[in-house]
Write a protein that holds these residues in place. Structure first.
Motif, short mmCIF file in Angstrom:
data_model
loop_
_atom_site.label_atom_id
_atom_site.label_comp_id
_atom_site.label_asym_id
_atom_site.label_seq_id
_atom_site.Cartn_x
_atom_site.Cartn_y
_atom_site.Cartn_z
N ILE A 62 44.50 34.19 28.41
CA ILE A 62 44.05 35.47 28.93
C ILE A 62 43.26 36.47 28.16
O ILE A 62 42.42 37.28 28.41
CB ILE A 62 45.38 36.02 29.57
N ASP A 63 43.82 36.34 27.03
CA ASP A 63 43.03 37.18 25.86
C ASP A 63 41.64 36.75 25.80
O ASP A 63 40.53 37.73 25.72
CB ASP A 63 43.50 37.14 24.37
N VAL A 64 40.98 35.53 25.68
CA VAL A 64 39.74 35.12 25.91
C VAL A 64 39.10 35.40 26.97
O VAL A 64 38.07 36.07 27.14
CB VAL A 64 39.61 33.61 25.65
N ILE A 65 39.70 35.44 28.30
CA ILE A 65 39.13 35.86 29.43
C ILE A 65 38.82 37.34 29.44
O ILE A 65 37.97 37.90 29.89
CB ILE A 65 40.18 35.30 30.77
N ALA A 66 39.97 38.05 28.84
CA ALA A 66 39.61 39.46 28.96
C ALA A 66 38.51 39.84 28.12
O ALA A 66 37.88 40.87 28.28
CB ALA A 66 41.09 40.22 28.42
N SER A 67 38.27 39.05 27.03
CA SER A 67 37.07 39.59 26.20
C SER A 67 35.83 39.28 26.75
O SER A 67 34.83 39.74 26.31
CB SER A 67 37.20 38.75 24.76
N ILE A 68 35.79 38.26 27.71
CA ILE A 68 34.54 38.02 28.41
C ILE A 68 34.36 38.79 29.71
O ILE A 68 33.25 39.14 30.07
CB ILE A 68 34.62 36.31 28.66
N VAL A 69 35.32 38.94 30.73
CA VAL A 69 35.16 39.42 32.03
C VAL A 69 35.83 40.84 31.95
O VAL A 69 37.14 40.88 31.68
CB VAL A 69 35.79 38.28 32.93
N PRO A 70 35.20 41.56 32.35
CA PRO A 70 35.87 43.30 32.49
C PRO A 70 36.95 42.94 33.66
O PRO A 70 36.85 42.27 34.38
CB PRO A 70 34.68 43.98 32.83
N TYR A 71 37.87 43.80 33.53
CA TYR A 71 39.06 43.66 34.34
C TYR A 71 38.88 43.73 35.78
O TYR A 71 39.10 43.41 36.62
CB TYR A 71 40.32 44.69 34.19
N ASP A 72 37.81 44.76 36.10
CA ASP A 72 37.42 45.06 37.51
C ASP A 72 36.93 43.74 38.10
O ASP A 72 37.09 43.34 39.24
CB ASP A 72 36.59 46.45 37.60
N LYS A 73 36.02 43.36 37.31
CA LYS A 73 35.35 42.12 37.80
C LYS A 73 36.30 40.60 37.90
O LYS A 73 36.50 40.06 38.92
CB LYS A 73 34.31 41.46 36.86
N TYR A 74 37.27 40.65 36.93
CA TYR A 74 38.70 39.72 37.31
C TYR A 74 39.18 40.18 38.63
O TYR A 74 39.56 39.13 39.30
CB TYR A 74 39.46 39.89 36.00
N VAL A 75 39.47 41.33 38.88
CA VAL A 75 40.28 41.61 40.17
C VAL A 75 39.53 41.31 41.36
O VAL A 75 40.04 40.85 42.42
CB VAL A 75 40.76 43.02 40.13
N GLU A 76 38.16 41.60 41.31
CA GLU A 76 37.20 41.26 42.39
C GLU A 76 37.08 39.63 42.74
O GLU A 76 37.29 39.29 43.61
CB GLU A 76 35.88 41.79 41.97
N ALA A 77 37.17 39.06 41.59
CA ALA A 77 37.13 37.64 41.56
C ALA A 77 38.39 36.96 42.20
O ALA A 77 38.40 36.05 43.14
CB ALA A 77 36.76 36.72 40.43
N GLU A 78 39.58 37.53 41.76
CA GLU A 78 40.75 37.04 42.22
C GLU A 78 40.97 37.72 43.75
O GLU A 78 41.51 36.48 44.56
CB GLU A 78 41.94 37.80 41.57
N GLN A 84 39.20 33.67 50.40
CA GLN A 84 38.72 32.45 50.45
C GLN A 84 39.68 31.69 51.12
O GLN A 84 39.35 30.54 51.85
CB GLN A 84 38.10 31.81 49.32
N GLN A 85 40.73 31.76 50.89
CA GLN A 85 42.08 30.78 51.36
C GLN A 85 42.19 31.23 52.86
O GLN A 85 42.91 30.54 53.43
CB GLN A 85 43.06 31.24 50.66
N VAL A 86 41.79 32.30 53.43
CA VAL A 86 41.96 32.73 54.75
C VAL A 86 41.07 32.22 55.53
O VAL A 86 39.87 32.26 55.40
CB VAL A 86 41.96 34.33 54.87
N LYS A 101 30.15 33.95 45.27
CA LYS A 101 30.22 32.83 44.49
C LYS A 101 30.03 33.26 42.87
O LYS A 101 30.48 32.47 42.08
CB LYS A 101 29.28 31.86 45.04
N GLU A 102 29.36 34.08 42.58
CA GLU A 102 29.20 34.44 41.34
C GLU A 102 30.33 35.16 40.57
O GLU A 102 30.55 34.74 39.53
CB GLU A 102 27.81 35.24 41.11
N LEU A 103 30.89 35.93 41.43
CA LEU A 103 32.01 36.47 40.98
C LEU A 103 33.03 35.42 40.36
O LEU A 103 33.61 35.63 39.34
CB LEU A 103 32.90 37.51 41.84
N VAL A 104 33.22 34.61 41.44
CA VAL A 104 34.23 33.67 41.19
C VAL A 104 33.67 32.58 39.93
O VAL A 104 34.59 32.18 39.16
CB VAL A 104 34.65 32.69 42.61
N ALA A 105 32.56 32.24 39.94
CA ALA A 105 32.09 31.51 38.74
C ALA A 105 32.00 32.12 37.41
O ALA A 105 32.18 31.46 36.24
CB ALA A 105 30.45 31.08 38.97
#
Length: 119
Positions: A62-78, A84-86, A101-105
Motif C-alpha cells: 500500500i505504501d508503493v501504491i500510495a507513492s504512485i496513485v493519489p488517494y482521490d484516484k485510488y478512491v475513484e478506481a475502487e 462494475q460488480q453491479v 477503464k483507465e482509472l482501474v488500469a
C-alpha cells in the motif's frame, strides 16, 4: 442518466487532475488515511496469509501504491470497481467507458509494481 454519470466522472477527473498537480510528492505519499491503508492491508492479508511477513509485505504494497496513485484516484478506481460488480444496463457505463477503464488500469499497474517490489 448515462450523460449525467459521464459528466460527473469527467468533472471528477478534471478536478482531481488539477489537485494532483498542485500536490507535492510528500503530500501524495501521506494522503492515504490510516483507515484506507488498514483496509488494504486486511484485504491483502486475507488473500496472502496471516503472518508477520505478509503483514510487512502488504504494508509495503500500500505504501508503493500510495507513492504512485493519489488517494482521490485510488478512491475513484475502487468506486468504479465496486460499480462494475453491479448488474444492469445502467451500470454498464462503468464497465465500458475509457475513463473508467483507465482509472482501474492505473491502480492495477500500481498494484503490479507493488507486487514486484514487496512480494
Amino acid at each position: 442518466m448515462r450523460a449525467v454519470i459521464l459528466t460527473a466522472l469527467i468533472v471528477l477527473a478534471v478536478c482531481a487532475t488539477g489537485q494532483a498537480q498542485a500536490q507535492s510528492a510528500a503530500d501524495r505519499l501521506n494522503d492515504y488515511p490510516t483507515e484506507a491503508r488498514a483496509d488494504y492491508v486486511f484485504g491483502c492479508m486475507a488473500t496472502n496469509g496471516r503472518s508477520s511477513d505478509v503483514l510487512r509485505r502488504c504494508a509495503c504494497s500500500i505504501d508503493v501504491i500510495a507513492s504512485i496513485v493519489p488517494y482521490d484516484k485510488y478512491v475513484e478506481a475502487e468506486t468504479v470497481l465496486s460499480l462494475q460488480q453491479v448488474g444492469g444496463e445502467r451500470m454498464s457505463i462503468f464497465r465500458t467507458t475509457a475513463m473508467a477503464k483507465e482509472l482501474v488500469a492505473s491502480v492495477r499497474r500500481a498494484q503490479a509494481e507493488a507486487d514486484i517490489l514487496c512480494f
